[in-house]
Scaffold this motif. Structure first.
Motif, PDB file in Angstrom:
ATOM      1  N   HIS A 171      -7.025   6.878  -9.143  1.00 56.50           N
ATOM      2  CA  HIS A 171      -5.999   7.829  -8.716  1.00 56.50           C
ATOM      3  C   HIS A 171      -6.630   8.742  -7.685  1.00 56.50           C
ATOM      4  CE1 HIS A 171      -3.876   6.362 -12.312  1.00 56.50           C
ATOM      5  NE2 HIS A 171      -2.845   6.549 -11.527  1.00 56.50           N
ATOM      6  N   ALA A 172      -5.894   8.914  -6.561  1.00 55.57           N
ATOM      7  CA  ALA A 172      -6.441   9.722  -5.457  1.00 55.57           C
ATOM      8  C   ALA A 172      -6.339  11.210  -5.794  1.00 55.57           C
ATOM      9  CB  ALA A 172      -5.616   9.441  -4.188  1.00 55.57           C
ATOM     10  N   ILE A 191      -5.063   4.554  -5.107  1.00 54.68           N
ATOM     11  CA  ILE A 191      -5.724   3.937  -3.948  1.00 54.68           C
ATOM     12  C   ILE A 191      -6.448   2.688  -4.437  1.00 54.68           C
ATOM     13  CG2 ILE A 191      -5.967   5.824  -2.331  1.00 54.68           C
ATOM     14  CD1 ILE A 191      -8.566   6.621  -3.490  1.00 54.68           C
ATOM     15  N   HIS A 237       0.369   4.076  -2.708  1.00 54.17           N
ATOM     16  CA  HIS A 237       0.021   5.464  -2.336  1.00 54.17           C
ATOM     17  C   HIS A 237       1.089   6.432  -2.815  1.00 54.17           C
ATOM     18  CE1 HIS A 237      -2.943   4.039   1.023  1.00 54.17           C
ATOM     19  NE2 HIS A 237      -3.259   3.623  -0.180  1.00 54.17           N
ATOM     20  N   ASN A 255      -9.904   9.604   0.242  1.00 55.31           N
ATOM     21  CA  ASN A 255      -8.527   9.629  -0.289  1.00 55.31           C
ATOM     22  C   ASN A 255      -7.830   8.334   0.097  1.00 55.31           C
ATOM     23  OD1 ASN A 255      -7.804   9.752   2.400  1.00 55.31           O
ATOM     24  ND2 ASN A 255      -7.853  12.003   2.388  1.00 55.31           N
ATOM     25  N   ALA A 256      -6.511   8.320   0.033  1.00 55.10           N
ATOM     26  CA  ALA A 256      -5.760   7.061   0.246  1.00 55.10           C
ATOM     27  C   ALA A 256      -6.035   6.455   1.623  1.00 55.10           C
ATOM     28  CB  ALA A 256      -4.267   7.327   0.064  1.00 55.10           C
ATOM     29  N   SER A 257      -6.505   7.293   2.585  1.00 57.73           N
ATOM     30  CA  SER A 257      -6.697   6.750   3.939  1.00 57.73           C
ATOM     31  C   SER A 257      -7.821   5.711   3.997  1.00 57.73           C
ATOM     32  CB  SER A 257      -6.966   7.889   4.937  1.00 57.73           C
ATOM     33  OG  SER A 257      -8.208   8.495   4.631  1.00 57.73           O
ATOM     34  N   LEU A 274       0.846  -1.213   0.000  1.00 57.09           N
ATOM     35  CA  LEU A 274       0.000   0.000   0.000  1.00 57.09           C
ATOM     36  C   LEU A 274       0.870   1.248   0.000  1.00 57.09           C
ATOM     37  CD1 LEU A 274      -2.880  -1.024   2.454  1.00 57.09           C
ATOM     38  CD2 LEU A 274      -3.027  -0.712  -0.040  1.00 57.09           C
ATOM     39  N   GLU A 275       2.009   1.207   0.723  1.00 55.89           N
ATOM     40  CA  GLU A 275       2.943   2.348   0.750  1.00 55.89           C
ATOM     41  C   GLU A 275       3.416   2.644  -0.676  1.00 55.89           C
ATOM     42  OE1 GLU A 275       6.689   1.623   2.818  1.00 55.89           O
ATOM     43  OE2 GLU A 275       6.264   3.326   4.123  1.00 55.89           O
ATOM     44  N   SER A 310      -9.514   0.271  -8.193  1.00 53.85           N
ATOM     45  CA  SER A 310      -8.456   1.241  -7.854  1.00 53.85           C
ATOM     46  C   SER A 310      -8.638   2.489  -8.715  1.00 53.85           C
ATOM     47  CB  SER A 310      -7.083   0.629  -8.126  1.00 53.85           C
ATOM     48  OG  SER A 310      -7.006   0.221  -9.471  1.00 53.85           O
ATOM     49  N   ASP A 367      -7.709   3.026   2.372  1.00 52.88           N
ATOM     50  CA  ASP A 367      -6.974   1.750   2.391  1.00 52.88           C
ATOM     51  C   ASP A 367      -6.430   1.459   3.794  1.00 52.88           C
ATOM     52  OD1 ASP A 367      -5.525   2.084  -0.977  1.00 52.88           O
ATOM     53  OD2 ASP A 367      -7.437   1.240  -0.311  1.00 52.88           O
ATOM     54  N   HIS A 416       0.163   7.633  -5.911  1.00 58.67           N
ATOM     55  CA  HIS A 416      -1.184   8.240  -5.864  1.00 58.67           C
ATOM     56  C   HIS A 416      -2.269   7.313  -6.382  1.00 58.67           C
ATOM     57  CE1 HIS A 416       0.912  11.815  -4.765  1.00 58.67           C
ATOM     58  NE2 HIS A 416       1.648  11.724  -5.861  1.00 58.67           N
TER      59      HIS A 416
END
Ligand SMILES: Nc1ncnc2c1ncn2[C@@H]1O[C@H](COP(=O)(O)OP(=O)(O)OP(=O)(O)O)[C@@H](O)[C@H]1O
Ligand SMILES: O=C(O)c1cc(-c2cccc(F)c2)nc2ccccc12
Ligand SMILES: [Mg+2]
Length: 273
Positions: free
Chosen positions: A161-162, A134, A129, A188-190, A125-126, A159, A192, A132
């Motif tokens: 793009h955030a 998610i 992200h 947003n990405a949070s 996930l890192e 998936s 995930d 960009h």
């Protein structure tokens, strides 16, 4: 020599083996590339079905995103091609199959095993992200396992793009969705990070934290209230990490670099990543 994803492939390049599994649209087959003997999974989808369900655009986005990803815990998409009736994805073969089936069989994972998978997820996930991207659909059904028992994130159908404000109606289980998505708000990405917390809970407890088998509405309410109860047999460190991920406000969820340094992870995985 052209790279695998730019080369023009066709069905005649492959010997087709046993069926690996059936999904909503896709049937995946074991396949071997004739010239090199390379083993892969060939996911076959019918254009008619894709058109009916209006997910052609989503599939193209999934393919566009996944072809460019290179990470040990993200399933490789080597290339794709289509003929008159079907679209074919050439995927990395994950011989140990679905995480979902393993969890169903074992009921729960031990804390060391769960920590290994959560560390692999956090590392993947890192990477996502940082690009960009998610995933938005992290759940055991979308995780595969390879011969080494390593986790591979598959299914990038959701998936994006955030940041993003979802337009498509949600389908399937709500269990993994964060409050902002069940409430249809921007996200947003949070998202995930929330799903990572749900996944960790399900690995250790055997059921997702906000499940209400009787009603969608009840699950929805439990998610929106963050009605979380961690059973006493879950260790203090594990319970702490779950709670730090299942925070109502995305900004309060533990960032991935902190997840990889959390005492529960370090206790079981000395050097994660
Ligand atoms: N790369 C792979 N390696 C091994 N098995 C695979 C692979 N890809 C798919 N499978 C098997 O085939 C099944 C169906 O594939 P997949 O889940 O990608 O289809 P789908 O259209 O996404 O279905 P759904 O959306 O319902 O999951 C998977 O559940 C899995 O068991
Ligand atoms: O006839 C086509 O040109 C076609 C191409 C693709 C396609 C092509 C590359 C990648 C991908 F993911 C999908 N998907 C379809 C889905 C439904 C109907 C037609 C098509
Ligand atoms: Mg799937």
């Amino acid at each position: 020599r052209s790279s695998s994803s730019s080369r023009h492939w066709s069905l005649s390049d492959f010997d087709i083996g046993r069926i690996l599994g059936k999904g909503k649209f896709g049937r995946a087959y074991l396949a071997r590339e004739k010239n090199t003997g390379f083993i892969c999974a060939l996911k076959v989808m019918f254009k008619a079905e894709l058109q009916e369900s209006k997910i052609e655009k989503q599939l193209r986005r999934e393919v566009e995103i996944q072809t460019h990803l290179r990470h040990p815990h993200i399933l490789r998409l080597y290339g794709y091609f289509h003929d008159e009736k079907r679209v074919y994805l050439i995927l990395e073969y994950a011989s140990e199959g679905e995480m979902y089936k393993l969890l169903q069989k074992q009921k729960t994972f031990s804390e060391p095993v769960a920590a290994k998978y959560i560390a692999q997820m956090a590392s993947a996930l890192e990477y996502l992200h940082a690009k960009h991207v998610i995933h938005r659909d992290i759940k055991p059904e979308n995780l595969l396992l390879n011969a080494n028992g390593d986790l591979k994130i598959a299914d990038f159908g959701w998936s994006v793009h955030a940041p993003n404000s979802r337009r498509r109606t949600l389908c399937g289980t709500l269990d993994y969705l964060p409050p902002e998505m069940v409430e249809g708000r921007d996200h947003n990405a949070s998202v995930d990070l929330w799903s990572l917390g749900v996944l960790m809970y399900e690995f250790l407890v055997g059921v997702p934290p906000f499940e209400d088998i009787n009603s969608h509405k009840a699950t929805y309410r439990r998610i929106a209230k963050v009605d979380l109860h961690v059973p006493p047999y879950v260790s203090r460190h594990a319970s702490d990490l779950i709670t730090r991920l299942l925070q109502y406000d995305g900004a309060d969820r533990l960032p991935l670099d902190e997840v990889l340094k959390h005492p529960w992870i370090l206790k079981h995985i000395p050097n994660p990543r």
